[in-house]
Motif scaffolding. Structure first.
Motif, mmCIF file in Angstrom:
data_model
loop_
_atom_site.group_PDB
_atom_site.id
_atom_site.type_symbol
_atom_site.label_atom_id
_atom_site.label_comp_id
_atom_site.label_asym_id
_atom_site.label_seq_id
_atom_site.Cartn_x
_atom_site.Cartn_y
_atom_site.Cartn_z
ATOM 1 N N PHE A 8 0.827 -1.208 0.000
ATOM 2 C CA PHE A 8 0.000 0.000 0.000
ATOM 3 C C PHE A 8 0.861 1.257 0.000
ATOM 4 C CE2 PHE A 8 -1.704 3.366 2.733
ATOM 5 C CZ PHE A 8 -2.820 3.749 1.996
ATOM 6 N N ARG A 9 1.878 1.277 0.855
ATOM 7 C CA ARG A 9 2.758 2.436 0.938
ATOM 8 C C ARG A 9 3.494 2.660 -0.379
ATOM 9 N NH1 ARG A 9 7.090 2.158 5.618
ATOM 10 N NH2 ARG A 9 7.818 0.504 4.226
ATOM 11 N N LYS A 10 3.925 1.577 -1.007
ATOM 12 C CA LYS A 10 4.609 1.686 -2.303
ATOM 13 C C LYS A 10 3.688 2.267 -3.367
ATOM 14 C CE LYS A 10 6.269 -1.301 -6.029
ATOM 15 N NZ LYS A 10 5.046 -1.122 -6.852
ATOM 16 N N GLU A 11 2.438 1.790 -3.399
ATOM 17 C CA GLU A 11 1.487 2.274 -4.396
ATOM 18 C C GLU A 11 1.110 3.735 -4.156
ATOM 19 O OE1 GLU A 11 0.431 0.756 -7.070
ATOM 20 O OE2 GLU A 11 1.431 -1.149 -6.644
ATOM 21 N N LEU A 12 0.895 4.099 -2.906
ATOM 22 C CA LEU A 12 0.526 5.482 -2.594
ATOM 23 C C LEU A 12 1.678 6.431 -2.889
ATOM 24 C CD1 LEU A 12 -1.600 7.413 -1.481
ATOM 25 C CD2 LEU A 12 -0.720 6.956 0.816
ATOM 26 N N ARG A 13 2.906 5.998 -2.591
ATOM 27 C CA ARG A 13 4.066 6.836 -2.854
ATOM 28 C C ARG A 13 4.219 7.106 -4.347
ATOM 29 N NH1 ARG A 13 8.150 3.639 -1.369
ATOM 30 N NH2 ARG A 13 7.779 4.022 0.852
ATOM 31 N N SER A 14 3.810 6.149 -5.168
ATOM 32 C CA SER A 14 3.966 6.313 -6.618
ATOM 33 C C SER A 14 3.139 7.486 -7.155
ATOM 34 C CB SER A 14 3.565 5.026 -7.347
ATOM 35 O OG SER A 14 2.179 4.774 -7.219
ATOM 36 N N PHE A 15 2.025 7.825 -6.485
ATOM 37 C CA PHE A 15 1.208 8.957 -6.917
ATOM 38 C C PHE A 15 1.944 10.279 -6.727
ATOM 39 C CE2 PHE A 15 -2.303 5.905 -6.305
ATOM 40 C CZ PHE A 15 -3.033 6.136 -7.464
ATOM 41 N N PHE A 16 2.754 10.361 -5.677
ATOM 42 C CA PHE A 16 3.432 11.609 -5.362
ATOM 43 C C PHE A 16 4.835 11.684 -5.957
ATOM 44 C CE2 PHE A 16 0.277 10.895 -2.046
ATOM 45 C CZ PHE A 16 -0.396 12.120 -2.065
ATOM 46 N N GLN A 17 5.386 10.547 -6.336
ATOM 47 C CA GLN A 17 6.678 10.547 -7.009
ATOM 48 C C GLN A 17 6.531 10.793 -8.502
ATOM 49 O OE1 GLN A 17 8.228 6.700 -5.873
ATOM 50 N NE2 GLN A 17 9.243 7.501 -4.048
ATOM 51 N N ASN A 18 5.313 10.671 -8.982
ATOM 52 C CA ASN A 18 5.024 10.900 -10.393
ATOM 53 C C ASN A 18 4.408 12.296 -10.556
ATOM 54 O OD1 ASN A 18 3.970 10.891 -13.026
ATOM 55 N ND2 ASN A 18 3.686 8.672 -12.961
ATOM 56 N N PRO A 19 4.926 13.132 -11.456
ATOM 57 C CA PRO A 19 4.341 14.476 -11.655
ATOM 58 C C PRO A 19 2.858 14.435 -12.003
ATOM 59 C CG PRO A 19 6.449 14.296 -12.789
ATOM 60 C CD PRO A 19 6.107 12.924 -12.307
ATOM 61 N N PHE A 20 2.419 13.326 -12.608
ATOM 62 C CA PHE A 20 1.023 13.215 -13.009
ATOM 63 C C PHE A 20 0.099 13.296 -11.799
ATOM 64 C CE2 PHE A 20 -2.656 10.642 -14.614
ATOM 65 C CZ PHE A 20 -3.060 11.555 -15.570
ATOM 66 N N GLY A 21 0.531 12.753 -10.644
ATOM 67 C CA GLY A 21 -0.282 12.821 -9.437
ATOM 68 C C GLY A 21 -0.493 14.254 -8.977
ATOM 69 N N TRP A 22 0.555 15.065 -9.039
ATOM 70 C CA TRP A 22 0.446 16.464 -8.647
ATOM 71 C C TRP A 22 -0.406 17.254 -9.648
ATOM 72 C CZ3 TRP A 22 1.767 17.667 -3.896
ATOM 73 C CH2 TRP A 22 2.703 16.873 -3.245
ATOM 74 N N VAL A 23 -0.351 16.846 -10.916
ATOM 75 C CA VAL A 23 -1.202 17.488 -11.927
ATOM 76 C C VAL A 23 -2.676 17.236 -11.623
ATOM 77 C CG1 VAL A 23 -1.863 17.439 -14.369
ATOM 78 C CG2 VAL A 23 0.554 17.440 -13.738
ATOM 79 N N TYR A 105 -6.033 -0.836 -4.722
ATOM 80 C CA TYR A 105 -7.300 -0.129 -4.505
ATOM 81 C C TYR A 105 -7.178 0.864 -3.350
ATOM 82 C CZ TYR A 105 -11.908 0.800 -2.614
ATOM 83 O OH TYR A 105 -13.003 1.425 -2.091
ATOM 84 N N GLY A 106 -6.585 0.429 -2.237
ATOM 85 C CA GLY A 106 -6.462 1.288 -1.074
ATOM 86 C C GLY A 106 -5.640 2.534 -1.351
ATOM 87 N N ALA A 107 -4.552 2.383 -2.129
ATOM 88 C CA ALA A 107 -3.714 3.534 -2.460
ATOM 89 C C ALA A 107 -4.467 4.513 -3.350
ATOM 90 C CB ALA A 107 -2.435 3.064 -3.147
ATOM 91 N N ALA A 108 -5.191 3.990 -4.345
ATOM 92 C CA ALA A 108 -5.958 4.860 -5.245
ATOM 93 C C ALA A 108 -7.059 5.587 -4.478
ATOM 94 C CB ALA A 108 -6.556 4.040 -6.389
#
Length: 250
Positions: A8-23, A105-108
């Motif tokens: 879960f932590r790995k998946e959630l971190r991927s949203f913030f390590q990717n510029p697309f998440g901040w967009v 699912y939980g990370a999304a």
């Protein structure tokens, strides 16, 4: 549970390590800001008895961008890993299928909840800048964000299901928006055909427009809780079956 938390932590971190998440965060904040400004202008043109929160979220503009959140945050969940081949590696690792599904699912869903934090600040900016009392009640805020979380819970599960069906992010996104638009237009069936036909109560029961309008007035109803939680579990169960089939097929 430790394995689930790590995934879960790995998946959630991927949203913030990717510029697309901040967009996505910026886009939601901008879209909500436009909605608030439009609602405030509407109050100037024609005063309304409804609150600012109700007017902002009970508009066609809101539904247009709201439904597009879910393909954006879920289309990569399984499709991208299937395309790149990393899903096969993950499924052959000593982890359970349900842990993979729940972590993605939980990370999304957690990222979806985070998206709404800036919008709370935007509503409070109204009273800070205008030096006027809040144009809403605490009950309306609580009800609105409660139903947004409930809908997000189910709609995120739908996006994960769509992503598990294909290796193409584009197809996963299109499939997600088609399924959500179908759920959305179910709420218009009683409006188009009238509420007198047999079965109209079912469409009222699953109408996300009716749910949001009711909760945005500060009311609470247990039926939407049952509906969205049940829908979430059913869709996640289907997602689990699809991913598990892929795992043992290999």
């Amino acid at each position: 549970m430790r394995t689930l938390f790590i995934l879960f932590r790995k998946e959630l971190r991927s949203f913030f390590q990717n510029p697309f998440g901040w967009v996505i965060i910026a886009a939601v904040a901008i879209a909500n800001g436009v909605g608030i400004s439009t609602s405030m202008k509407g109050f100037v043109d024609s005063p309304s008895q409804h609150s600012l929160i109700f007017a902002t979220f009970h508009s066609p503009v809101f539904w247009f961008w709201f439904l597009f959140i879910f393909p954006l945050i879920t289309m990569r969940s399984f499709a991208e890993e299937e395309r790149s081949g990393t899903l096969e590696t993950l499924l052959t690792a000593p982890v359970r299928t349900w842990q993979v599904v729940l972590s993605k699912y939980g990370a999304a869903f957690a990222f979806y909840v985070i998206l709404w934090i800036p919008t709370l600040l935007q509503f409070h900016l109204f009273s800070w800048v205008a030096d006027l009392p809040d144009a809403w009640t605490p009950g309306e805020v609580f009800g609105t964000y409660t139903i947004l979380i409930l809908m997000g819970m189910a709609f995120t599960a739908v996006g994960c299901l769509a992503s598990s069906l294909t290796s193409s992010q584009i197809i996963a996104g299109l499939l997600t928006i088609c399924l959500l638009m179908l759920l959305f237009f179910f709420g218009f069936i009683p409006i188009i055909w009238g509420g007198a036909f047999q079965g109209a109560g079912i469409f009222y029961y699953i109408s996300c427009q009716e749910h949001l309008a009711f909760f945005a007035k500060g009311f609470l109803d247990t039926r939407p809780f049952v509906y969205y939680i049940t829908l979430t579990f059913m869709v996640l169960f289907l997602t689990y079956q699809i991913v598990d089939y892929r795992r043992w097929k290999r």
